[in-house]
Design a protein around this motif. Structure first.
Motif, PDB file in Angstrom:
ATOM      1  N   VAL A  50       0.828  -1.208   0.000  1.00  0.00           N
ATOM      2  CA  VAL A  50       0.000   0.000   0.000  1.00  0.00           C
ATOM      3  C   VAL A  50       0.861   1.257   0.000  1.00  0.00           C
ATOM      4  CG1 VAL A  50      -1.654   1.349   1.363  1.00  0.00           C
ATOM      5  CG2 VAL A  50      -1.982  -1.115   1.084  1.00  0.00           C
ATOM      6  N   ALA A  51       1.929   1.250   0.813  1.00  0.00           N
ATOM      7  CA  ALA A  51       2.809   2.420   0.880  1.00  0.00           C
ATOM      8  C   ALA A  51       3.513   2.665  -0.449  1.00  0.00           C
ATOM      9  CB  ALA A  51       3.826   2.235   2.002  1.00  0.00           C
ATOM     10  N   VAL A  52       3.949   1.591  -1.104  1.00  0.00           N
ATOM     11  CA  VAL A  52       4.619   1.735  -2.400  1.00  0.00           C
ATOM     12  C   VAL A  52       3.630   2.242  -3.447  1.00  0.00           C
ATOM     13  CG1 VAL A  52       5.816   0.516  -4.262  1.00  0.00           C
ATOM     14  CG2 VAL A  52       6.369  -0.001  -1.885  1.00  0.00           C
ATOM     15  N   TYR A  53       2.400   1.715  -3.438  1.00  0.00           N
ATOM     16  CA  TYR A  53       1.380   2.233  -4.358  1.00  0.00           C
ATOM     17  C   TYR A  53       1.161   3.727  -4.134  1.00  0.00           C
ATOM     18  CZ  TYR A  53      -0.410  -2.124  -6.411  1.00  0.00           C
ATOM     19  OH  TYR A  53      -0.557  -3.277  -7.133  1.00  0.00           O
ATOM     20  N   ALA A  54       1.199   4.155  -2.880  1.00  0.00           N
ATOM     21  CA  ALA A  54       0.871   5.545  -2.548  1.00  0.00           C
ATOM     22  C   ALA A  54       1.890   6.539  -3.089  1.00  0.00           C
ATOM     23  CB  ALA A  54       0.737   5.698  -1.030  1.00  0.00           C
ATOM     24  N   VAL A  55       3.168   6.218  -2.982  1.00  0.00           N
ATOM     25  CA  VAL A  55       4.181   7.245  -3.297  1.00  0.00           C
ATOM     26  C   VAL A  55       5.234   6.779  -4.298  1.00  0.00           C
ATOM     27  CG1 VAL A  55       3.869   8.306  -1.032  1.00  0.00           C
ATOM     28  CG2 VAL A  55       5.687   6.607  -1.342  1.00  0.00           C
ATOM     29  N   GLY A  56       5.091   5.586  -4.839  1.00  0.00           N
ATOM     30  CA  GLY A  56       6.127   5.050  -5.721  1.00  0.00           C
ATOM     31  C   GLY A  56       6.442   5.917  -6.917  1.00  0.00           C
ATOM     32  N   GLN A  57       5.424   6.548  -7.506  1.00  0.00           N
ATOM     33  CA  GLN A  57       5.657   7.357  -8.702  1.00  0.00           C
ATOM     34  C   GLN A  57       6.247   8.722  -8.378  1.00  0.00           C
ATOM     35  OE1 GLN A  57       2.118   7.541 -11.106  1.00  0.00           O
ATOM     36  NE2 GLN A  57       1.997   5.315 -11.373  1.00  0.00           N
ATOM     37  N   ILE A  58       6.281   9.072  -7.099  1.00  0.00           N
ATOM     38  CA  ILE A  58       6.806  10.385  -6.711  1.00  0.00           C
ATOM     39  C   ILE A  58       8.266  10.293  -6.249  1.00  0.00           C
ATOM     40  CG2 ILE A  58       6.494  12.372  -5.174  1.00  0.00           C
ATOM     41  CD1 ILE A  58       3.524  11.525  -4.974  1.00  0.00           C
ATOM     42  N   SER A  59       8.537   9.359  -5.330  1.00  0.00           N
ATOM     43  CA  SER A  59       9.883   9.293  -4.739  1.00  0.00           C
ATOM     44  C   SER A  59      10.608   7.985  -5.043  1.00  0.00           C
ATOM     45  CB  SER A  59       9.776   9.443  -3.217  1.00  0.00           C
ATOM     46  OG  SER A  59       9.127   8.308  -2.654  1.00  0.00           O
ATOM     47  N   GLY A  60       9.925   7.055  -5.708  1.00  0.00           N
ATOM     48  CA  GLY A  60      10.504   5.729  -5.882  1.00  0.00           C
ATOM     49  C   GLY A  60      10.181   4.804  -4.729  1.00  0.00           C
ATOM     50  N   ALA A  61       9.565   5.347  -3.679  1.00  0.00           N
ATOM     51  CA  ALA A  61       9.128   4.571  -2.511  1.00  0.00           C
ATOM     52  C   ALA A  61      10.256   3.716  -1.938  1.00  0.00           C
ATOM     53  CB  ALA A  61       7.918   3.696  -2.870  1.00  0.00           C
ATOM     54  N   HIS A  62      11.343   4.380  -1.542  1.00  0.00           N
ATOM     55  CA  HIS A  62      12.399   3.648  -0.825  1.00  0.00           C
ATOM     56  C   HIS A  62      11.858   3.180   0.518  1.00  0.00           C
ATOM     57  CE1 HIS A  62      15.845   5.947  -3.092  1.00  0.00           C
ATOM     58  NE2 HIS A  62      14.915   5.494  -3.901  1.00  0.00           N
ATOM     59  N   LEU A  63      11.369   4.138   1.312  1.00  0.00           N
ATOM     60  CA  LEU A  63      10.730   3.879   2.617  1.00  0.00           C
ATOM     61  C   LEU A  63      11.652   3.171   3.595  1.00  0.00           C
ATOM     62  CD1 LEU A  63       7.317   2.520   1.254  1.00  0.00           C
ATOM     63  CD2 LEU A  63       8.053   4.904   1.506  1.00  0.00           C
ATOM     64  N   ASN A  64      12.935   3.161   3.319  1.00  0.00           N
ATOM     65  CA  ASN A  64      13.877   2.329   4.061  1.00  0.00           C
ATOM     66  C   ASN A  64      15.295   2.832   3.806  1.00  0.00           C
ATOM     67  OD1 ASN A  64      15.557   0.251   4.975  1.00  0.00           O
ATOM     68  ND2 ASN A  64      14.263  -1.386   4.204  1.00  0.00           N
ATOM     69  N   PRO A  65      16.024   3.279   4.829  1.00  0.00           N
ATOM     70  CA  PRO A  65      17.391   3.749   4.614  1.00  0.00           C
ATOM     71  C   PRO A  65      18.299   2.704   3.982  1.00  0.00           C
ATOM     72  CG  PRO A  65      16.606   4.417   6.775  1.00  0.00           C
ATOM     73  CD  PRO A  65      15.572   3.479   6.227  1.00  0.00           C
ATOM     74  N   ALA A  66      18.044   1.422   4.234  1.00  0.00           N
ATOM     75  CA  ALA A  66      18.875   0.368   3.639  1.00  0.00           C
ATOM     76  C   ALA A  66      18.704   0.335   2.127  1.00  0.00           C
ATOM     77  CB  ALA A  66      18.503  -0.993   4.244  1.00  0.00           C
TER      78      ALA A  66
END
Length: 273
Positions: A50-66
């Protein structure tokens, strides 16, 4: 929306849903109480999707420093943007944890066990063994980043990529999560742990800061090496960074192994004293 704002919102969604499933399963007087590890693993996988769907097209949806570091080491992401992404991820994780606290507000008082409350926010070891714990986080994040990179070599129906990433998280949780709770993401652990430490949650106990380095160091090294391993083995492009990160992993594991032996000896001595 800026990529930094997207990383903040995406990570907030990730932790709100992921921490929410932990709270639902763990806290008393929740309808989901006691529903088990399978529900937690599936909940976290869906949270990622869900989080990747939400912002993937904007930031690439890293959501994780690793993931951010892995991409930077590969040259696929600018080092200049790394600090901003990591700060946004950490703050987003904290915001997500606050949402969980508010949503389950009356349930904290009904749950007596302090370790159960902490498990909603942060990971911890099933067996307290520093060497094995950090190795577990390295392996889980290595597999996560390596598989994540490999997805690019396959064709999925448009729009299914985030769901496949969610399935990957479910797979890692079911296969490797039983040892340390599979943080595989420093922001996912550190941000909520800070919220647990800061907020006046009834009967919360300690935030177990002595363990907090494991879900930071393990994922950062394992994820970075996963990205570099893919670049070296799959793409045939070896860089000096591959050997530097590998050397850091060896040093950390050697030091942790030595510490684990001393730690185990000290514990045995205290038990017999």
């Amino acid at each position: 929306m800026s990529p930094y704002a997207a990383e903040f919102i995406g990570t907030m969604i990730l932790i709100a849903l992921g921490g929410g499933v932990c709270a639902g399963v763990s806290l008393k007087k929740s309808f989901a109480h006691g529903s088990g590890w399978i529900v937690i693993g599936l909940g976290w996988g869906l949270a990622v999707a869900v989080a990747v769907y939400a912002v993937g097209q904007i930031s690439g949806a890293h959501l994780n420093p690793a993931v951010t570091l892995a991409l930077a080491f590969q040259g696929a992401f600018s080092w200049r943007d790394v600090p901003g992404y990591i700060v946004a991820q950490l703050l987003g994780a904290m915001a997500g944890a606050v949402i969980v606290v508010l949503h389950y507000l009356p349930h904290w008082k009904e749950t007596e066990d302090t370790a159960t409350k902490l498990s909603v926010f942060a990971t911890g070891p099933a067996m307290d063994h520093p060497f094995a714990n950090v190795l577990s986080e390295m392996i889980g994040t290595f597999i996560f980043v390596l598989a994540l990179q490999s997805f690019g070599a396959n064709s999925f129906a448009e729009g299914l990529n985030p769901l496949i990433v969610g399935f990957l998280v479910v797979s890692i949780g079911l296969s490797f999560g039983g040892t340390t709770g599979y943080a595989i993401n420093p922001a996912r652990d550190l941000g909520p742990r800070l919220v647990h430490w800061l907020l006046p949650i009834p009967g919360k106990g300690t935030s177990n800061w002595k363990y907090a380095w494991v879900p930071i160091v393990g994922p950062l090294l394992g994820g970075s090496f996963g990205g570099l391993f893919y670049q070296t083995v799959f793409k045939g492009n070896m860089t000096l960074a591959f050997w530097i990160v590998l050397g850091m992993i060896v040093v950390v594991l050697m030091l942790t192994f030595r510490f684990s032996r001393t730690y185990k000896s000290d514990k045995a001595h205290k038990m017999t004293a």
